[in-house]
Design an enzyme around this catalytic site. Structure first.
Site, mmCIF file in Angstrom:
data_model
loop_
_atom_site.group_PDB
_atom_site.id
_atom_site.type_symbol
_atom_site.label_atom_id
_atom_site.label_comp_id
_atom_site.label_asym_id
_atom_site.label_seq_id
_atom_site.Cartn_x
_atom_site.Cartn_y
_atom_site.Cartn_z
ATOM 1 N N THR A 11 0.827 -1.215 0.000
ATOM 2 C CA THR A 11 0.000 0.000 0.000
ATOM 3 C C THR A 11 0.861 1.264 0.000
ATOM 4 O O THR A 11 0.653 2.163 -0.812
ATOM 5 C CB THR A 11 -0.904 -0.011 1.258
ATOM 6 O OG1 THR A 11 -1.604 -1.247 1.271
ATOM 7 C CG2 THR A 11 -1.897 1.124 1.244
ATOM 8 N N GLU A 124 9.094 10.692 8.836
ATOM 9 C CA GLU A 124 7.883 11.488 9.056
ATOM 10 C C GLU A 124 6.613 10.645 8.996
ATOM 11 O O GLU A 124 5.655 10.865 9.744
ATOM 12 C CB GLU A 124 7.815 12.610 8.001
ATOM 13 C CG GLU A 124 6.624 13.528 8.113
ATOM 14 C CD GLU A 124 6.577 14.291 9.429
ATOM 15 O OE1 GLU A 124 7.471 15.098 9.694
ATOM 16 O OE2 GLU A 124 5.625 14.065 10.207
ATOM 17 N N VAL A 127 4.528 8.063 12.050
ATOM 18 C CA VAL A 127 3.464 8.442 13.005
ATOM 19 C C VAL A 127 2.520 9.404 12.294
ATOM 20 O O VAL A 127 2.956 10.379 11.682
ATOM 21 C CB VAL A 127 4.032 9.155 14.252
ATOM 22 C CG1 VAL A 127 2.907 9.526 15.215
ATOM 23 C CG2 VAL A 127 5.070 8.302 14.945
ATOM 24 N N ILE A 131 0.145 13.319 8.266
ATOM 25 C CA ILE A 131 0.128 14.519 9.124
ATOM 26 C C ILE A 131 1.562 14.943 9.434
ATOM 27 O O ILE A 131 2.351 14.127 9.914
ATOM 28 C CB ILE A 131 -0.578 14.238 10.469
ATOM 29 C CG1 ILE A 131 -1.981 13.675 10.249
ATOM 30 C CG2 ILE A 131 -0.630 15.499 11.330
ATOM 31 C CD1 ILE A 131 -2.649 13.180 11.518
ATOM 32 N N GLY A 182 -11.985 -1.880 5.094
ATOM 33 C CA GLY A 182 -10.546 -2.021 4.859
ATOM 34 C C GLY A 182 -9.698 -1.156 5.769
ATOM 35 O O GLY A 182 -8.525 -0.938 5.507
ATOM 36 N N GLU A 185 -6.288 -3.222 10.418
ATOM 37 C CA GLU A 185 -5.096 -3.894 9.903
ATOM 38 C C GLU A 185 -5.336 -5.399 9.879
ATOM 39 O O GLU A 185 -6.327 -5.901 10.420
ATOM 40 C CB GLU A 185 -3.881 -3.543 10.768
ATOM 41 C CG GLU A 185 -3.499 -2.090 10.595
ATOM 42 C CD GLU A 185 -2.049 -1.789 10.916
ATOM 43 O OE1 GLU A 185 -1.410 -2.570 11.622
ATOM 44 O OE2 GLU A 185 -1.562 -0.749 10.440
ATOM 45 N N LYS A 200 3.506 4.373 18.258
ATOM 46 C CA LYS A 200 3.520 5.767 17.783
ATOM 47 C C LYS A 200 3.779 6.745 18.926
ATOM 48 O O LYS A 200 4.568 7.685 18.775
ATOM 49 C CB LYS A 200 2.204 6.077 17.066
ATOM 50 C CG LYS A 200 2.053 5.284 15.760
ATOM 51 C CD LYS A 200 0.643 5.397 15.194
ATOM 52 C CE LYS A 200 0.483 4.635 13.889
ATOM 53 N NZ LYS A 200 -0.925 4.548 13.459
HETATM 54 N N1 HSE Z 1 -4.020 0.698 11.342
HETATM 55 C C1 HSE Z 1 -3.532 2.035 11.487
HETATM 56 C C2 HSE Z 1 -4.726 2.919 11.820
HETATM 57 C C3 HSE Z 1 -2.880 2.583 10.265
HETATM 58 O O1 HSE Z 1 -5.860 2.448 11.800
HETATM 59 O O2 HSE Z 1 -4.525 4.076 12.116
HETATM 60 C C4 HSE Z 1 -1.419 2.544 10.164
HETATM 61 O O3 HSE Z 1 -0.702 2.866 11.287
#
Ligand code: HSE
Length: 402
Positions: A11, A124, A127, A131, A182, A185, A200
């Site tokens: 992705t 960058e 996290v 953004i 979707g 994860e 994060k």
């Molecule tokens: N699965 C994460 C979320 C996305 O839903 O924010 C990637 O870190």
């Protein structure tokens, strides 16, 4: 022309190639030279893909190609990403990555290797996806003593909590919906148990204090215990339930945690809905700041990766200093931190027993519920635990923020 190799054509990797190729002209102007994707490493073949001729299956092709200037790592997980990234840096190539596991586990070491070899290790996108948050902390807020970093760092759970509020649905129904869209994860536990947010907030806290914070040390609770009833209580209290990664920094003490919080509607994070992420940073001079946007998704995340590549190209031969000492910071015990708690108990627990255990409380009444609910005054977390033990089994407890 700067040549890049992309590790992982999933992705984010495919998004990175698309950003480079779609915005080639503006990227060339900003970087000062064109950026060319020369190799894409993946185990799979991509017949019919416009970049199928660039796909290689063996990292040594990239390792041995003297033309490669920057490696883009979008594989996810720590291995083999760590081995490949370390080799690239040691060989004098800059690296841009979106990989939170890699940065949380090995960020300080990889930054040091990059510095020693006058190249860059930038992250960058690790996290908050698209953004801007890493660069704001490192650059725009570099004059600040940062006192708090708290964020909605996971879009899937933020979407689920929004649907539980909007549709009054259960956790399970909201998860199913998130999976159908979707968002969740591959392993939903990474999202719903808070593990994704934990990595994060570990990265953000390390950057805020300039020292390694191990994600394993951060107490982490997900949203699996949150019910539609909790959301109803939140609504009558004028609050929103949000999964926060939160670090409060008090001098040398750092209190980091991932948990669902009842956030006051006036708090800037309360209005962040859907799959959006936001990070609230409080500095001692600048006061409150907030960064908002898409925390996931192919193009938003890839955009941040390519911005890092442009920075690498602009700084060839020069390391951009990132202050992140590898010595581990021991986190302070949340037990000594004071806050208010929302508590639900059985109907047969007497008000006298509640007051005896928790002191003065504000009772919250939700019509038609055979239980009692209340909010404590601000008390230390360890005092709260001791009080809760006096009562016995609680239906649920949620911390208040703001
Ligand atoms: N699965 C994460 C979320 C996305 O839903 O924010 C990637 O870190």
């Amino acid at each position: 022309m700067a040549n890049v190799a992309v590790l992982g054509y999933g992705t984010i990797g495919a998004g990175a190639v698309k950003v480079v190729q779609t915005n080639a002209k503006i990227i060339e102007k900003r970087a000062g030279q064109a950026i060319n994707v020369k190799h894409i490493l993946d185990l799979r073949d991509f017949p019919g893909d416009p970049n199928e001729d660039k796909v290689v299956h063996d990292y040594s092709v990239i390792e041995n190609d003297e033309d490669i200037d920057v490696v883009i790592e979008c594989m996810g997980g720590t291995e083999p990403a760590y081995t490949f990234v370390k080799k690239a840096l040691l060989a004098g190539r800059s690296v841009a990555t979106s990989n939170k596991e890699l940065v949380a586990s090995h960020g300080a070491e990889l930054i040091q290797i990059a510095r020693d070899h006058k190249v860059n290790f930038l992250f960058e996108a690790s996290v908050g996806g698209g953004i801007p948050i890493i660069r704001p902390i490192l650059t725009c807020l570099s004059a600040e003593d940062i006192e708090e970093v708290s964020g909605i760092l996971n879009g899937t759970t933020n979407y689920m909590l929004m649907r539980m509020e909007e549709a009054g649905c259960s956790f399970e129904e909201a998860l199913k919906e998130a999976q159908e869209k979707g968002y969740a994860e591959l392993h939903p536990e990474a999202d719903v148990e808070g593990y994704d947010a934990c990595r994060k907030i570990a990265i953000l806290t390390s950057l805020a204090i300039g020292q390694q914070v191990d994600y394993e040390d951060i107490p982490t609770e997900g949203i699996t215990s949150i019910t539609a009833d909790d959301i109803k209580y939140a609504t009558i209290m004028g609050r929103k339930i949000k999964l926060l990664g939160s670090s409060k920094i008090r001098g040398d003490k750092v209190y980091a945690m991932v948990a669902p919080f009842l956030v006051d509607e006036k708090h800037p994070l309360a209005g962040v809905t859907d799959v959006f992420n936001a990070i609230f940073v409080h500095g001692n001079m600048v006061d409150d700041t907030m960064y908002y946007g898409r925390g996931a998704g192919s193009l938003p995340t890839a955009s941040a990766v390519i911005a890092d590549v442009i920075d690498c190209v602009k700084h060839f031969g020069k390391n951009i200093r990132i202050y992140w000492k590898p010595e581990k910071k021991e986190l302070s015990d949340w037990g000594e931190f004071s806050r208010r708690f929302f508590v639900r108990v059985r109907e047969d627990v007497s008000n006298a027993d509640i007051q005896d255990a928790f002191g003065k409380v504000d009772m919250i009444t939700l019509g038609g519920y055979k239980e009692k609910a209340f909010v404590t005054e601000s008390i230390r977390e360890d005092e709260f635990k001791a009080a809760a033990e006096k009562i016995g089994e609680l239906i649920n407890v949620i911390r208040l923020e703001g």
